[in-house]
Write an enzyme that holds these catalytic residues in place. Sequence first.
Site, mmCIF file in Angstrom:
data_model
loop_
_atom_site.group_PDB
_atom_site.id
_atom_site.type_symbol
_atom_site.label_atom_id
_atom_site.label_comp_id
_atom_site.label_asym_id
_atom_site.label_seq_id
_atom_site.Cartn_x
_atom_site.Cartn_y
_atom_site.Cartn_z
ATOM 1 N N ASP A 1 -33.110 -22.474 -19.972
ATOM 2 C CA ASP A 1 -33.881 -23.448 -20.639
ATOM 3 C C ASP A 1 -32.998 -23.885 -21.889
ATOM 4 O O ASP A 1 -32.260 -23.181 -22.500
ATOM 5 C CB ASP A 1 -35.284 -22.743 -21.330
ATOM 6 C CG ASP A 1 -36.112 -23.890 -21.559
ATOM 7 O OD1 ASP A 1 -37.005 -24.174 -20.809
ATOM 8 O OD2 ASP A 1 -36.033 -24.307 -22.844
ATOM 9 N N PRO B 1 -41.690 -20.296 -21.161
ATOM 10 C CA PRO B 1 -41.565 -19.246 -21.654
ATOM 11 C C PRO B 1 -41.137 -18.019 -20.516
ATOM 12 O O PRO B 1 -41.066 -16.773 -20.793
ATOM 13 C CB PRO B 1 -42.862 -18.813 -22.371
ATOM 14 C CG PRO B 1 -43.876 -19.517 -21.635
ATOM 15 C CD PRO B 1 -43.120 -20.881 -20.948
ATOM 16 N N GLY B 2 -41.264 -18.457 -19.420
ATOM 17 C CA GLY B 2 -41.054 -17.138 -18.273
ATOM 18 C C GLY B 2 -42.035 -16.824 -17.119
ATOM 19 O O GLY B 2 -41.490 -16.117 -16.437
ATOM 20 N N CYS C 1 -47.285 -30.740 -14.833
ATOM 21 C CA CYS C 1 -48.667 -30.515 -15.140
ATOM 22 C C CYS C 1 -49.152 -31.940 -15.812
ATOM 23 O O CYS C 1 -49.880 -31.528 -16.747
ATOM 24 C CB CYS C 1 -48.815 -29.313 -16.253
ATOM 25 S SG CYS C 1 -47.802 -29.414 -17.703
ATOM 26 N N ASP D 1 -39.758 -27.065 -13.088
ATOM 27 C CA ASP D 1 -41.137 -27.229 -13.670
ATOM 28 C C ASP D 1 -40.827 -28.081 -14.879
ATOM 29 O O ASP D 1 -40.364 -27.865 -15.943
ATOM 30 C CB ASP D 1 -41.621 -25.830 -13.987
ATOM 31 C CG ASP D 1 -42.969 -25.838 -14.699
ATOM 32 O OD1 ASP D 1 -43.726 -26.862 -13.921
ATOM 33 O OD2 ASP D 1 -43.170 -25.298 -15.676
ATOM 34 N N CYS E 1 -35.931 -25.149 -15.985
ATOM 35 C CA CYS E 1 -36.646 -25.324 -17.289
ATOM 36 C C CYS E 1 -37.624 -24.166 -17.393
ATOM 37 O O CYS E 1 -38.856 -24.390 -17.268
ATOM 38 C CB CYS E 1 -37.474 -26.556 -17.264
ATOM 39 S SG CYS E 1 -36.610 -27.991 -16.834
ATOM 40 N N ALA E 2 -37.205 -22.930 -17.692
ATOM 41 C CA ALA E 2 -37.531 -21.666 -17.219
ATOM 42 C C ALA E 2 -38.757 -21.107 -18.584
ATOM 43 O O ALA E 2 -39.637 -20.308 -18.174
ATOM 44 C CB ALA E 2 -36.797 -20.593 -16.898
ATOM 45 N N LYS F 1 -42.930 -18.489 -14.554
ATOM 46 C CA LYS F 1 -42.500 -18.782 -13.260
ATOM 47 C C LYS F 1 -41.220 -18.099 -12.781
ATOM 48 O O LYS F 1 -41.204 -17.522 -11.636
ATOM 49 C CB LYS F 1 -42.261 -20.342 -12.874
ATOM 50 C CG LYS F 1 -43.797 -21.172 -13.008
ATOM 51 C CD LYS F 1 -43.489 -22.430 -13.000
ATOM 52 C CE LYS F 1 -44.675 -23.468 -12.965
ATOM 53 N NZ LYS F 1 -45.222 -23.386 -14.203
ATOM 54 N N ARG G 1 -37.087 -21.386 -27.315
ATOM 55 C CA ARG G 1 -38.009 -21.053 -26.493
ATOM 56 C C ARG G 1 -37.140 -20.131 -25.545
ATOM 57 O O ARG G 1 -37.964 -19.199 -24.904
ATOM 58 C CB ARG G 1 -38.217 -22.450 -25.551
ATOM 59 C CG ARG G 1 -39.281 -23.050 -26.052
ATOM 60 C CD ARG G 1 -39.558 -24.498 -25.542
ATOM 61 N NE ARG G 1 -39.851 -24.566 -23.990
ATOM 62 C CZ ARG G 1 -40.812 -24.400 -23.406
ATOM 63 N NH1 ARG G 1 -41.953 -24.265 -24.317
ATOM 64 N NH2 ARG G 1 -41.038 -24.238 -22.348
#
EC number: 2.1.1.-
Length: 494
Positions: free
Chosen positions: A135, A114-115, A233, A180, A111-112, A117, A140
Amino acid sequence: MTVKLPEAFEKRMQHMLGEEFEPFLASYEKERYYGLRVNTLKAPVGEFLELSPFRLSPIPWCREGFYYNGEERPGKHPYYYAGLYYIQEPSAMSPVELLDVRPGDRVLDVCAAPGGKSTQIAAKLQGQGVLVSNDNSADRVKALVKNIELFGVRNAAVLNETPNALGRVFGGYFDKILIDAPCSGEGMFRKDEDMIRSWSPESVQTCVVLQKDILDAAAVLLAPGGRMVYSTCTFAPEENEARIADFLDRHPHFEVVPIPDAWGFAQGRPEWIMESRQGIEGFSGRAAEAVKGTARLWPHCIEGEGHFVAVLQHKGEGLGIEADPASGRERTSGRGNGGKKPAQTETEREDIISRFFAEMGFPDLPGKLVFFGDFAYLAAAGLPDLSGLKVARPGWYIGNIKKNRFEPSQALAMGLRAQEAVRSVSFTADSLEVVRYLKGETLQLEKDEIAVRDTGVSAKGYCLVCVDGYPLGWGKWIDGLLKNEYPPGWRWIW
């Protein structure tokens, strides 16, 4: 700073935290922490610190991460446009640190967008191995592609797929996987008050379903003995400890790797999962005990926002279908030339690119040359056949062919080093010229201002434009003028 928390959320946290609730609540009266992470694909940490105009202090769990004063606005500095750092919330740097990425690994960021990680993973790979950044949101993915290109990543493919669809190609392929996961976002309430407005108790349960599916899909993609990191999060036990306990009970070939007791990180809380809605199903004693080895990042215990992280290790038993890394065919549903047949054969297009590379004095660049229409990419070695998947980038986008000439891409410029181009010009970060270039203006430059690497090479032609020696993009010099090739969508807007 005053944050109005949802009443249902506040009551739940008071019940969960007990005596810790007051310090937790008090953290919302404090200013948030700001972080940036140095891009070691472009500059070692020490080199960047010598250049940096910002007041920085180290983030303890990330060697490349630093706190900065929010008033300094590093996103408005030329070094940001050179991709020398990524602006990232400090706690968000922890999952990739725990993934233990090594050069040469095959890594998936599920689930990358906006980038942030993905760029952190790419820096740890140091151009070796394979990064697949995925993603499922088409909107996105646009931001993901830009950040991968801005960071100068050469060995990444960017996909726009559901996690389940990846199993057709990547079964048992990856050494490391980052999840993530989409979550209710409770840990970001201090950073982004829009998260408060969108939160509801029902949003937690919606996320639980998504998280379960993503974990199951990722398990099929991991090679025996591989490592997977799951992060959110949010504070909800249903999305954290309960998700890991449920996964362990259904996937006995996985185990939790305990996260060290360091940096102010707290242990996972197995007692909370039995109070969550998922707890009515019950979990085995093994699974419940194992979640003590996960970590919670609390805003009243660390200098950062709320996070949860779990490290999952595949014990080594075989799983799923095997990918075919020897295959070299790829297909995209995104980029191309509208289905039109290219004017040249593939061999002719390769020759056009080879002549341009020779004229620019480029070294042998990594990867397999792949075409989609007239768009050219260098795909990482060992990447399997991507046929049937939605592909935003099958590799490093190097440019496209128009008629009989090659036009280099912005991504090619950002992935190069100044010394790899036969022509370059470098402006200082505080110069008027660098601002004018980033705004898309044509510049007047004398011939002797163009640095030519090899004797006998003309100053006329494509030139790599840099700030303090770090590439920003392309220009075309002719007769005292540097025509600006900086893309409109990348330009500095004041």
